[in-house]
Write a protein that holds these residues in place. Structure first.
Motif, short mmCIF file in Angstrom:
data_model
loop_
_atom_site.label_atom_id
_atom_site.label_comp_id
_atom_site.label_asym_id
_atom_site.label_seq_id
_atom_site.Cartn_x
_atom_site.Cartn_y
_atom_site.Cartn_z
N PRO A 12 0.86 -1.02 -0.07
CA PRO A 12 -0.14 0.12 -0.05
C PRO A 12 1.08 1.30 -0.09
N THR A 41 -6.96 7.48 -0.85
CA THR A 41 -6.59 6.43 0.32
C THR A 41 -7.52 6.90 1.49
N ASP A 44 -11.17 6.50 1.62
CA ASP A 44 -11.62 5.28 1.42
C ASP A 44 -12.41 5.40 -0.17
N ARG A 47 -7.93 2.16 -3.19
CA ARG A 47 -6.68 1.91 -2.37
C ARG A 47 -5.59 1.83 -3.57
N THR A 65 -4.41 1.40 -8.80
CA THR A 65 -5.42 1.72 -7.82
C THR A 65 -6.68 0.61 -7.97
N SER A 67 -10.87 0.24 -6.60
CA SER A 67 -12.04 0.64 -6.14
C SER A 67 -13.27 -0.18 -6.50
#
Ligand SMILES: CC(C)(COP(=O)(O)OP(=O)(O)OC[C@H]1O[C@@H](n2cnc3c(N)ncnc32)[C@H](O)[C@@H]1OP(=O)(O)O)[C@@H](O)C(=O)NCCC(=O)NCCS
Length: 166
Positions: A12, A41, A44, A47, A65, A67
């Protein structure tokens, strides 16, 4: 040189990564990792995962990324559409994926994409997702995703998709 899944680390995005030094040749993707990825991030909404070599842990070689998203069944090929309900189909979105210019053409893009698919498959065991979608940034990116089996969705956004592997 070429990268192997065992030589790089995918983790991450964190405060220790040097986001300013990342350059993939596309200004909007460079700006994203510099200015927006941290905020996404924290809120939320995405990620963000980065690839680093263990001996240079601050240097971002690539990122992607993930989502949650939905697709309309009618945009999928008829064979898939037939076996899906009419309400929106749960999906994972690879919102962005890019490789630093220092690492281009050495297999890292493929490793990042494979990792995004693997993470989606794991997540889909808990929260159902039928497909993975991407919004290719240009024709080059479309060719890259095609090489890994992504096909076009039949919608106005020119999205591409891959079924989540069983
Ligand atoms: C697209 C991108 C991620 C590819 O990364 P990369 O690390 O150079 O790709 P890889 O070395 O892993 O390539 C793996 C395979 O993808 C395919 N591929 C990669 N780039 C391609 C292209 N432009 N056209 C067609 N196929 C391509 C090839 O089949 C390649 O296999 P090969 O080694 O047999 O040639 C990278 O060029 C990049 O970051 N571009 C700028 C940002 C971008 O376009 N991002 C994607 C859109 S969101």
């Amino acid at each position: 040189m070429s990268f192997g899944a065992d030589t790089i680390r995918i983790e991450p995005l964190g405060a220790g990564h040097n986001r300013l030094a990342f350059h993939c040749g596309n200004e909007s993707l460079d700006r994203y990792i510099r200015e927006q990825a941290g905020q996404d991030t924290r809120r939320d909404t995405a990620r963000v995962f980065v690839a680093v070599m263990p001996d240079q842990p601050r240097h971002i070689l690539g990122f992607f990324t993930l989502s949650a998203a939905t697709v309309i069944a009618a945009e999928l090929p008829p064979a898939m559409e037939k076996r899906l309900p009419r309400h929106p189909i749960p999906a994972a979105l690879i919102g962005r994926l890019a490789v630093d210019q220092s690492a281009l053409g050495q297999g890292l893009g493929g490793i990042l994409l494979a990792d995004a698919v693997k993470k989606t498959k794991v997540a889909a065991a808990t929260v159902a997702m039928a497909v993975i979608v991407v919004d290719p940034i240009d024709e080059n990116a479309r060719a890259f995703y095609s090489a890994f089996g992504f096909a076009s969705l039949d919608g106005p956004q020119r999205r591409m998709f891959l079924a989540v592997p069983a």
